[in-house]
Scaffold this motif. Structure first.
Motif, PDB file in Angstrom:
ATOM      1  N   LEU A  78       0.841  -1.186   0.000  1.00 27.34           N
ATOM      2  CA  LEU A  78       0.000   0.000   0.000  1.00 27.34           C
ATOM      3  C   LEU A  78       0.878   1.238   0.000  1.00 27.34           C
ATOM      4  O   LEU A  78       2.034   1.181   0.416  1.00 27.34           O
ATOM      5  CB  LEU A  78      -0.899   0.003   1.228  1.00 27.34           C
ATOM      6  CG  LEU A  78      -2.211  -0.772   1.113  1.00 27.34           C
ATOM      7  CD1 LEU A  78      -2.011  -2.191   0.698  1.00 27.34           C
ATOM      8  CD2 LEU A  78      -2.991  -0.687   2.366  1.00 27.34           C
ATOM      9  N   PRO A  79       0.336   2.375  -0.441  1.00 28.24           N
ATOM     10  CA  PRO A  79       1.130   3.603  -0.427  1.00 28.24           C
ATOM     11  C   PRO A  79       1.444   4.036   1.006  1.00 28.24           C
ATOM     12  O   PRO A  79       0.755   3.647   1.941  1.00 28.24           O
ATOM     13  CB  PRO A  79       0.240   4.626  -1.128  1.00 28.24           C
ATOM     14  CG  PRO A  79      -1.131   4.047  -1.131  1.00 28.24           C
ATOM     15  CD  PRO A  79      -0.995   2.567  -0.983  1.00 28.24           C
ATOM     16  N   ALA A  80       2.496   4.831   1.158  1.00 29.38           N
ATOM     17  CA  ALA A  80       2.878   5.334   2.476  1.00 29.38           C
ATOM     18  C   ALA A  80       1.719   6.125   3.056  1.00 29.38           C
ATOM     19  O   ALA A  80       0.955   6.721   2.310  1.00 29.38           O
ATOM     20  CB  ALA A  80       4.119   6.195   2.354  1.00 29.38           C
ATOM     21  N   PRO A  81       1.515   6.161   4.321  1.00 29.13           N
ATOM     22  CA  PRO A  81       2.302   5.601   5.408  1.00 29.13           C
ATOM     23  C   PRO A  81       1.943   4.157   5.739  1.00 29.13           C
ATOM     24  O   PRO A  81       2.485   3.582   6.663  1.00 29.13           O
ATOM     25  CB  PRO A  81       1.939   6.511   6.579  1.00 29.13           C
ATOM     26  CG  PRO A  81       0.513   6.861   6.333  1.00 29.13           C
ATOM     27  CD  PRO A  81       0.383   6.944   4.832  1.00 29.13           C
ATOM     28  N   ASN A  82       1.015   3.537   4.986  1.00 25.84           N
ATOM     29  CA  ASN A  82       0.573   2.186   5.302  1.00 25.84           C
ATOM     30  C   ASN A  82       1.602   1.114   4.974  1.00 25.84           C
ATOM     31  O   ASN A  82       1.754   0.158   5.704  1.00 25.84           O
ATOM     32  CB  ASN A  82      -0.737   1.878   4.567  1.00 25.84           C
ATOM     33  CG  ASN A  82      -1.850   2.785   5.029  1.00 25.84           C
ATOM     34  OD1 ASN A  82      -2.085   2.917   6.210  1.00 25.84           O
ATOM     35  ND2 ASN A  82      -2.508   3.436   4.087  1.00 25.84           N
ATOM     36  N   GLY A  83       2.298   1.246   3.863  1.00 24.82           N
ATOM     37  CA  GLY A  83       3.345   0.311   3.495  1.00 24.82           C
ATOM     38  C   GLY A  83       2.876  -1.118   3.374  1.00 24.82           C
ATOM     39  O   GLY A  83       2.026  -1.430   2.571  1.00 24.82           O
ATOM     40  N   LEU A  84       3.404  -2.015   4.203  1.00 23.32           N
ATOM     41  CA  LEU A  84       3.096  -3.440   4.124  1.00 23.32           C
ATOM     42  C   LEU A  84       2.052  -3.882   5.133  1.00 23.32           C
ATOM     43  O   LEU A  84       1.779  -5.062   5.270  1.00 23.32           O
ATOM     44  CB  LEU A  84       4.375  -4.276   4.322  1.00 23.32           C
ATOM     45  CG  LEU A  84       5.453  -4.092   3.263  1.00 23.32           C
ATOM     46  CD1 LEU A  84       6.704  -4.874   3.643  1.00 23.32           C
ATOM     47  CD2 LEU A  84       4.972  -4.542   1.919  1.00 23.32           C
ATOM     48  N   CYS A  85       1.459  -2.974   5.878  1.00 24.04           N
ATOM     49  CA  CYS A  85       0.440  -3.308   6.896  1.00 24.04           C
ATOM     50  C   CYS A  85       0.992  -4.284   7.938  1.00 24.04           C
ATOM     51  O   CYS A  85       0.310  -5.220   8.352  1.00 24.04           O
ATOM     52  CB  CYS A  85      -0.806  -3.907   6.259  1.00 24.04           C
ATOM     53  SG  CYS A  85      -1.776  -2.756   5.295  1.00 24.04           S
ATOM     54  N   ASN A  86       2.226  -4.099   8.332  1.00 24.85           N
ATOM     55  CA  ASN A  86       2.880  -4.965   9.325  1.00 24.85           C
ATOM     56  C   ASN A  86       2.925  -6.428   8.890  1.00 24.85           C
ATOM     57  O   ASN A  86       2.919  -7.328   9.712  1.00 24.85           O
ATOM     58  CB  ASN A  86       2.199  -4.841  10.691  1.00 24.85           C
ATOM     59  CG  ASN A  86       2.309  -3.441  11.232  1.00 24.85           C
ATOM     60  OD1 ASN A  86       3.320  -2.777  11.052  1.00 24.85           O
ATOM     61  ND2 ASN A  86       1.262  -2.977  11.875  1.00 24.85           N
ATOM     62  N   LEU A  87       2.954  -6.660   7.592  1.00 24.22           N
ATOM     63  CA  LEU A  87       3.074  -8.011   7.049  1.00 24.22           C
ATOM     64  C   LEU A  87       4.361  -8.100   6.253  1.00 24.22           C
ATOM     65  O   LEU A  87       4.865  -7.100   5.749  1.00 24.22           O
ATOM     66  CB  LEU A  87       1.881  -8.324   6.139  1.00 24.22           C
ATOM     67  CG  LEU A  87       0.513  -8.264   6.812  1.00 24.22           C
ATOM     68  CD1 LEU A  87      -0.584  -8.301   5.766  1.00 24.22           C
ATOM     69  CD2 LEU A  87       0.357  -9.420   7.772  1.00 24.22           C
ATOM     70  N   GLU A  88       4.872  -9.298   6.103  1.00 22.74           N
ATOM     71  CA  GLU A  88       6.142  -9.489   5.408  1.00 22.74           C
ATOM     72  C   GLU A  88       6.039  -9.202   3.916  1.00 22.74           C
ATOM     73  O   GLU A  88       6.945  -8.658   3.310  1.00 22.74           O
ATOM     74  CB  GLU A  88       6.600 -10.935   5.629  1.00 22.74           C
ATOM     75  CG  GLU A  88       8.070 -11.142   5.423  1.00 22.74           C
ATOM     76  CD  GLU A  88       8.477 -12.513   5.890  1.00 22.74           C
ATOM     77  OE1 GLU A  88       8.898 -13.293   5.036  1.00 22.74           O
ATOM     78  OE2 GLU A  88       8.370 -12.793   7.091  1.00 22.74           O
ATOM     79  N   THR A  89       4.922  -9.588   3.305  1.00 23.71           N
ATOM     80  CA  THR A  89       4.786  -9.438   1.860  1.00 23.71           C
ATOM     81  C   THR A  89       3.735  -8.418   1.453  1.00 23.71           C
ATOM     82  O   THR A  89       3.603  -8.103   0.291  1.00 23.71           O
ATOM     83  CB  THR A  89       4.384 -10.780   1.222  1.00 23.71           C
ATOM     84  OG1 THR A  89       3.154 -11.204   1.785  1.00 23.71           O
ATOM     85  CG2 THR A  89       5.453 -11.825   1.424  1.00 23.71           C
ATOM     86  N   GLY A  90       2.962  -7.911   2.392  1.00 24.16           N
ATOM     87  CA  GLY A  90       1.866  -7.010   2.071  1.00 24.16           C
ATOM     88  C   GLY A  90       0.547  -7.759   2.154  1.00 24.16           C
ATOM     89  O   GLY A  90       0.514  -8.979   2.177  1.00 24.16           O
ATOM     90  N   PRO A  91      -0.564  -7.037   2.221  1.00 26.55           N
ATOM     91  CA  PRO A  91      -1.860  -7.695   2.378  1.00 26.55           C
ATOM     92  C   PRO A  91      -2.276  -8.500   1.150  1.00 26.55           C
ATOM     93  O   PRO A  91      -1.934  -8.142   0.027  1.00 26.55           O
ATOM     94  CB  PRO A  91      -2.818  -6.535   2.631  1.00 26.55           C
ATOM     95  CG  PRO A  91      -2.122  -5.324   2.176  1.00 26.55           C
ATOM     96  CD  PRO A  91      -0.660  -5.594   2.221  1.00 26.55           C
ATOM     97  N   GLU A  92      -3.013  -9.582   1.398  1.00 25.14           N
ATOM     98  CA  GLU A  92      -3.574 -10.416   0.335  1.00 25.14           C
ATOM     99  C   GLU A  92      -5.098 -10.375   0.344  1.00 25.14           C
ATOM    100  O   GLU A  92      -5.726 -10.757  -0.629  1.00 25.14           O
ATOM    101  CB  GLU A  92      -3.125 -11.867   0.499  1.00 25.14           C
ATOM    102  CG  GLU A  92      -1.654 -12.078   0.315  1.00 25.14           C
ATOM    103  CD  GLU A  92      -1.238 -13.524   0.522  1.00 25.14           C
ATOM    104  OE1 GLU A  92      -2.109 -14.411   0.487  1.00 25.14           O
ATOM    105  OE2 GLU A  92      -0.039 -13.765   0.710  1.00 25.14           O
TER     106      GLU A  92
END
Length: 144
Positions: free
Chosen positions: A77-91
């Motif tokens: 996701l775009p900043a400031p969310n980034g990877l949502c505290n996940l290693e690969t990003g949300p699915e």
């Protein structure tokens, strides 16, 4: 006495059969390495995936309401969310419906592949959310 012994032996054998697969699954060293973070998704881009429907309780009035979710490849996701505290990003991405018309529109596509144009997206923050990310503004894209 032999009946008690036979029962105990049967119980132990059953327990051993249940524990063995779990132990062998934990020792599997052939697991693939963690995958790379997904490609980024920004406002105005298209997200495609399988549409799922669930019934959840509304926190305001306690009624069961439909909740729609897209399962897709991992996306950043775009900043400031980034990877949502996940290693690969949300699915998993929750589609928030703003009207009955949007809910009716999605109802006919449950279990099928859909594409939506994302206008507003953020990481899930409320404890009751079932998805890793939430799309609050979106529009369905018709396949031609």
């Amino acid at each position: 006495m032999t009946k008690c012994f036979a029962k105990r032996l049967a119980l132990l054998a059953t327990m051993a059969m249940m524990v063995t697969p779990a132990m062998s699954a934990q020792q599997d060293d052939g697991a693939p390495p963690p995958s790379k973070p997904g490609k980024p998704i920004n406002a105005g881009e298209v997200l495609s995936g399988a549409l799922n429907a669930m019934k959840v309780r509304d926190v305001k009035n306690g009624k069961r309401v439909p909740m729609y979710q897209i399962t897709s490849e991992p996306r950043r996701l775009p900043a400031p969310n980034g990877l949502c505290n996940l290693e690969t990003g949300p699915e998993t991405f929750q589609l928030v419906t703003s009207s009955d018309a949007q809910a009716t529109q999605l109802k006919s596509f449950v279990g099928k592949e859909i594409s939506v144009k994302v206008d507003e997206i953020a990481c899930a923050s409320d404890p009751g959310q079932m998805s890793e990310a939430v799309i609050t503004k979106w529009s369905l894209i018709r396949k031609q």
